[in-house]
Motif scaffolding. Structure first.
Motif, PDB file in Angstrom:
ATOM      1  N   TYR A  70      19.064 -13.465   1.568  1.00 20.60           N
ATOM      2  CA  TYR A  70      19.906 -12.416   1.006  1.00 20.60           C
ATOM      3  C   TYR A  70      19.002 -11.247   0.647  1.00 20.60           C
ATOM      4  O   TYR A  70      17.862 -11.449   0.231  1.00 20.60           O
ATOM      5  N   ARG A  71      19.522 -10.033   0.797  1.00 19.68           N
ATOM      6  CA  ARG A  71      18.697  -8.870   0.488  1.00 19.68           C
ATOM      7  C   ARG A  71      19.564  -7.676   0.165  1.00 19.68           C
ATOM      8  O   ARG A  71      20.747  -7.649   0.486  1.00 19.68           O
ATOM      9  N   ALA A  72      18.957  -6.677  -0.439  1.00 17.38           N
ATOM     10  CA  ALA A  72      19.618  -5.401  -0.676  1.00 17.38           C
ATOM     11  C   ALA A  72      19.317  -4.483   0.504  1.00 17.38           C
ATOM     12  O   ALA A  72      18.200  -4.483   1.020  1.00 17.38           O
ATOM     13  N   VAL A  73      20.291  -3.727   0.938  1.00 20.46           N
ATOM     14  CA  VAL A  73      20.096  -2.740   1.995  1.00 20.46           C
ATOM     15  C   VAL A  73      19.780  -1.423   1.294  1.00 20.46           C
ATOM     16  O   VAL A  73      20.622  -0.876   0.583  1.00 20.46           O
ATOM     17  N   VAL A  74      18.559  -0.932   1.481  1.00 23.70           N
ATOM     18  CA  VAL A  74      18.065   0.233   0.764  1.00 23.70           C
ATOM     19  C   VAL A  74      18.071   1.456   1.673  1.00 23.70           C
ATOM     20  O   VAL A  74      17.674   1.370   2.841  1.00 23.70           O
ATOM     21  N   ASP A  75      18.502   2.579   1.147  1.00 22.06           N
ATOM     22  CA  ASP A  75      18.481   3.838   1.891  1.00 22.06           C
ATOM     23  C   ASP A  75      17.030   4.299   1.992  1.00 22.06           C
ATOM     24  O   ASP A  75      16.372   4.522   0.975  1.00 22.06           O
ATOM     25  N   PRO A  76      16.503   4.441   3.223  1.00 20.24           N
ATOM     26  CA  PRO A  76      15.108   4.865   3.383  1.00 20.24           C
ATOM     27  C   PRO A  76      14.802   6.189   2.671  1.00 20.24           C
ATOM     28  O   PRO A  76      13.710   6.363   2.129  1.00 20.24           O
ATOM     29  N   ALA A  77      15.749   7.105   2.652  1.00 23.46           N
ATOM     30  CA  ALA A  77      15.529   8.400   1.994  1.00 23.46           C
ATOM     31  C   ALA A  77      15.263   8.228   0.494  1.00 23.46           C
ATOM     32  O   ALA A  77      14.516   9.008  -0.094  1.00 23.46           O
TER      33      ALA A  77
END
Length: 150
Positions: free
Chosen positions: A50-57
């Motif tokens: 499981y993971r968080a989807v992080v905005d690269p910006a």
């Protein structure tokens, strides 16, 4: 894996933070059997994590490139050395070995073009066994991080 397991996987791909109670309601199953199925999917490796989807910006990573790598030789030792070294480059966010040419596709994220150039010159170009690097810049993500089809 049956249809109910597939429904569970679909819902967890959409939202990995669902509680077992919420998940059970979405797939129309009671909590205890739902929890047991999720545990079984985790144990079998169908659910790898499981993971968080992080905005690269949000991390200052506004630049992305795809780098195609052709190795000088494709013997076992060169492949092992290359893969071990590329796994150590933090800016490589995805690396895939390909059939045919080129040998690898790397997805790279950096702050900007200057940072990419430094990475290219100082780390990617000197990876073990590299014969040729060819890169292309990502203009826009059209489909990104889509759940796997069922």
């Amino acid at each position: 894996m049956d249809a109910l397991d597939r429904k569970i996987l679909t819902e967890l791909q959409r939202d990995g933070r669902l509680t077992v109670t919420e998940l059970a309601a979405r797939v129309r199953l009671s909590v205890s059997p739902c929890h047991r199925r999720v545990r079984d999917l985790e144990r079998s490796g169908a659910i790898r994590g499981y993971r968080a989807v992080v905005d690269p910006a949000a991390l200052g990573l506004h630049f992305e490139a795809l780098v195609f790598v052709t190795l000088r030789w494709e013997d076992r030792d060169t492949v092992i050395e290359f893969e071990k070294a590329v796994a150590e480059v933090a800016q490589v966010i995805q690396a895939q070995r390909l059939f045919g040419e080129p040998d690898y596709l790397l997805r790279v994220a950096t702050a900007d073009l200057a940072a990419f150039q430094r990475l290219y010159d100082e780390q990617l170009a000197i990876l073990p066994g590299v014969h040729r690097l060819t890169s292309t810049l990502v203009m826009k993500h059209v489909v990104d991080d889509r759940p796997l089809p069922q």
